[in-house]
Design a protein around this motif. Structure first.
Motif, PDB file in Angstrom:
ATOM      1  N   ALA A   1       0.826  -1.212   0.000  1.00 33.25           N
ATOM      2  CA  ALA A   1       0.000   0.000   0.000  1.00 33.25           C
ATOM      3  C   ALA A   1       0.856   1.256   0.000  1.00 33.25           C
ATOM      4  CB  ALA A   1      -0.932  -0.003   1.205  1.00 33.25           C
ATOM      5  N   ARG A   2       1.958   1.237   0.747  1.00 31.21           N
ATOM      6  CA  ARG A   2       2.846   2.397   0.786  1.00 31.21           C
ATOM      7  C   ARG A   2       3.427   2.715  -0.586  1.00 31.21           C
ATOM      8  NH1 ARG A   2       4.461   4.147   5.881  1.00 31.21           N
ATOM      9  NH2 ARG A   2       3.922   2.743   7.610  1.00 31.21           N
ATOM     10  N   MET A   3       3.556   1.696  -1.425  1.00 27.34           N
ATOM     11  CA  MET A   3       4.106   1.888  -2.764  1.00 27.34           C
ATOM     12  C   MET A   3       3.095   2.499  -3.727  1.00 27.34           C
ATOM     13  SD  MET A   3       6.153  -1.723  -3.110  1.00 27.34           S
ATOM     14  CE  MET A   3       6.631  -1.398  -4.795  1.00 27.34           C
ATOM     15  N   GLY A   4       1.806   2.530  -3.320  1.00 25.34           N
ATOM     16  CA  GLY A   4       0.791   3.146  -4.162  1.00 25.34           C
ATOM     17  C   GLY A   4      -0.172   2.184  -4.815  1.00 25.34           C
ATOM     18  N   LEU A   5      -0.141   0.909  -4.400  1.00 25.39           N
ATOM     19  CA  LEU A   5      -1.126  -0.059  -4.868  1.00 25.39           C
ATOM     20  C   LEU A   5      -2.177  -0.178  -3.766  1.00 25.39           C
ATOM     21  CD1 LEU A   5      -0.365  -3.470  -6.581  1.00 25.39           C
ATOM     22  CD2 LEU A   5      -2.284  -3.150  -5.040  1.00 25.39           C
ATOM     23  N   VAL A   6      -3.349   0.384  -4.018  1.00 23.63           N
ATOM     24  CA  VAL A   6      -4.360   0.545  -2.972  1.00 23.63           C
ATOM     25  C   VAL A   6      -5.600  -0.268  -3.319  1.00 23.63           C
ATOM     26  CG1 VAL A   6      -5.716   2.192  -1.644  1.00 23.63           C
ATOM     27  CG2 VAL A   6      -3.471   2.858  -2.519  1.00 23.63           C
ATOM     28  N   HIS A   7      -6.059  -1.049  -2.348  1.00 16.81           N
ATOM     29  CA  HIS A   7      -7.132  -2.018  -2.532  1.00 16.81           C
ATOM     30  C   HIS A   7      -8.398  -1.544  -1.812  1.00 16.81           C
ATOM     31  CE1 HIS A   7      -8.235  -6.602  -2.088  1.00 16.81           C
ATOM     32  NE2 HIS A   7      -9.181  -5.907  -2.688  1.00 16.81           N
ATOM     33  N   VAL A   8      -9.488  -1.414  -2.562  1.00 19.91           N
ATOM     34  CA  VAL A   8     -10.807  -1.149  -1.965  1.00 19.91           C
ATOM     35  C   VAL A   8     -11.555  -2.472  -1.963  1.00 19.91           C
ATOM     36  CG1 VAL A   8     -12.964   0.156  -2.104  1.00 19.91           C
ATOM     37  CG2 VAL A   8     -10.814   1.215  -2.842  1.00 19.91           C
ATOM     38  N   PRO A   9     -11.619  -3.144  -0.819  1.00 17.75           N
ATOM     39  CA  PRO A   9     -12.160  -4.507  -0.792  1.00 17.75           C
ATOM     40  C   PRO A   9     -13.672  -4.550  -0.924  1.00 17.75           C
ATOM     41  CG  PRO A   9     -11.644  -3.794   1.422  1.00 17.75           C
ATOM     42  CD  PRO A   9     -11.157  -2.704   0.507  1.00 17.75           C
TER      43      PRO A   9
ATOM     44  N   GLU B   1      -9.162  10.234   6.850  1.00 19.94           N
ATOM     45  CA  GLU B   1      -7.814  10.521   7.339  1.00 19.94           C
ATOM     46  C   GLU B   1      -6.985   9.242   7.487  1.00 19.94           C
ATOM     47  OE1 GLU B   1      -8.761  12.690  10.857  1.00 19.94           O
ATOM     48  OE2 GLU B   1      -8.756  14.645   9.842  1.00 19.94           O
ATOM     49  N   LEU B   2      -7.648   8.135   7.823  1.00 23.00           N
ATOM     50  CA  LEU B   2      -6.932   6.870   7.927  1.00 23.00           C
ATOM     51  C   LEU B   2      -6.333   6.445   6.585  1.00 23.00           C
ATOM     52  CD1 LEU B   2      -9.176   4.721  10.287  1.00 23.00           C
ATOM     53  CD2 LEU B   2      -6.894   5.617  10.751  1.00 23.00           C
ATOM     54  N   GLY B   3      -6.973   6.862   5.495  1.00 26.66           N
ATOM     55  CA  GLY B   3      -6.453   6.540   4.172  1.00 26.66           C
ATOM     56  C   GLY B   3      -5.143   7.226   3.866  1.00 26.66           C
ATOM     57  N   ALA B   4      -4.828   8.272   4.610  1.00 23.93           N
ATOM     58  CA  ALA B   4      -3.597   9.031   4.383  1.00 23.93           C
ATOM     59  C   ALA B   4      -2.539   8.706   5.424  1.00 23.93           C
ATOM     60  CB  ALA B   4      -3.905  10.528   4.373  1.00 23.93           C
ATOM     61  N   PHE B   5      -2.564   7.470   5.945  1.00 22.74           N
ATOM     62  CA  PHE B   5      -1.649   7.126   7.042  1.00 22.74           C
ATOM     63  C   PHE B   5      -0.192   7.175   6.625  1.00 22.74           C
ATOM     64  CE2 PHE B   5      -2.081   3.126   4.866  1.00 22.74           C
ATOM     65  CZ  PHE B   5      -0.903   2.434   5.089  1.00 22.74           C
ATOM     66  N   THR B   6       0.088   7.098   5.321  1.00 24.34           N
ATOM     67  CA  THR B   6       1.478   7.160   4.858  1.00 24.34           C
ATOM     68  C   THR B   6       1.878   8.551   4.401  1.00 24.34           C
ATOM     69  OG1 THR B   6       0.878   6.580   2.587  1.00 24.34           O
ATOM     70  CG2 THR B   6       1.360   4.762   4.095  1.00 24.34           C
ATOM     71  N   VAL B   7       0.941   9.493   4.435  1.00 22.46           N
ATOM     72  CA  VAL B   7       1.207  10.851   3.935  1.00 22.46           C
ATOM     73  C   VAL B   7       1.585  11.740   5.117  1.00 22.46           C
ATOM     74  CG1 VAL B   7       0.263  12.813   2.672  1.00 22.46           C
ATOM     75  CG2 VAL B   7      -0.467  10.487   2.091  1.00 22.46           C
ATOM     76  N   HIS B   8       2.819  12.198   5.151  1.00 20.08           N
ATOM     77  CA  HIS B   8       3.312  12.976   6.284  1.00 20.08           C
ATOM     78  C   HIS B   8       3.226  14.488   6.055  1.00 20.08           C
ATOM     79  CE1 HIS B   8       4.625   9.202   7.951  1.00 20.08           C
ATOM     80  NE2 HIS B   8       5.397   8.970   6.893  1.00 20.08           N
ATOM     81  N   ASP B   9       2.973  14.885   4.819  1.00 14.84           N
ATOM     82  CA  ASP B   9       2.863  16.300   4.481  1.00 14.84           C
ATOM     83  C   ASP B   9       1.437  16.776   4.775  1.00 14.84           C
ATOM     84  OD1 ASP B   9       2.435  18.759   3.099  1.00 14.84           O
ATOM     85  OD2 ASP B   9       4.064  18.290   1.709  1.00 14.84           O
TER      86      ASP B   9
END
Length: 243
Positions: A83-91, A107-115
């Motif tokens: 997921a961190r690499m940008g492959l995102v799964h909507v189950p 906001e949980l969807g942006a857990f890897t976004v620090h900006d």
């Protein structure tokens, strides 16, 4: 009856196999997803469509074969790294978190976004795409209607900034009008540059939306080709797609 699969790909799956205990779910399938396209994966219930997405995204471990995403082998990586690499799964089933507001789910969807500025920008983009979510951002996300929860699930994935979006049965449980609205949203996302691998029970709509299609049967790849060609072949629709 087969066309050549897309070649300029962001995702390459080769000889992929997976099992649940002693039950084989995937039997060595090959598929590719070309950058900028919508590729749909079709087949009857139990054909292996959901397992394919789960194996690609790391939720199910492959027993054989390989998955290459954006030039990197991700076959053995855990789901959170993929997921961190940008492959995102909507189950399938949306999985909205009960007790969290719409905004908190996003906001949980942006857990890897620090900006912080980028997070705000993406939140604004999601609210622009789904105005109803902005209006209800402080409500418990699990109390939204089915269609609104699907919007929230997609919006949460978009907060991550996906290079490739895996969508599993986005129309499931929705009224016909909401199904059409959901497909319009998927088309808009693709036109804006999001590459999509789509599993969808409504084969006619999926083939109308997609560029390329694969058909699974009992965990094996039975057919592939340009979506428009498969859509216009009545014998294929009747035999494989059940519509």
């Amino acid at each position: 009856m087969s066309d050549k699969a897309p070649s300029s790909s962001i995702l390459q799956v080769k000889g992929l196999a997976a099992a649940y205990g002693k039950i084989n779910a995937l039997n060595g399938i090959d598929l590719e997803v070309e950058r900028g396209q919508i590729v749909t994966l079709l087949g009857a219930n139990g054909a292996g469509k959901t397992t394919t997405l789960k194996t690609i995204s790391g939720l199910v471990r492959a027993s054989a074969g390989s998955v290459t995403f954006d030039g990197q082998d991700i076959t053995t990586l855990p789901a959170h790294e993929i997921a961190r690499m940008g492959l995102v799964h909507v189950p399938e089933g949306r999985h909205i978190l009960r007790g969290l507001s719409v905004r908190e789910n996003l906001e949980l969807g942006a857990f890897t976004v620090h900006d912080a500025n980028l997070r705000r920008q993406r939140m604004d983009e999601v609210f622009g795409l789904f105005p109803i979510l902005k209006n209800r951002q402080h409500q418990d996300g699990s109390l939204l209607s089915g269609g609104e929860q699907q919007m929230l699930a997609i919006g949460r994935a978009l907060m991550h900034g996906p290079k490739l979006l895996l969508l599993d049965e986005p129309s499931m449980g929705l009224a016909p009008k909401l199904v059409l609205e959901t497909f319009k949203i998927i088309k808009r996302l693709n036109e804006a540059g999001t590459t999509i691998l789509l599993v969808e029970q409504n084969a006619r709509l999926a083939l109308k939306l997609a560029h390329f299609a694969y058909v699974l049967e009992s965990g094996s790849l039975r057919m592939q080709g340009e979506a428009a060609r498969l859509r216009d072949d009545p014998s294929i629709v009747q035999a494989y797609l059940g519509t």
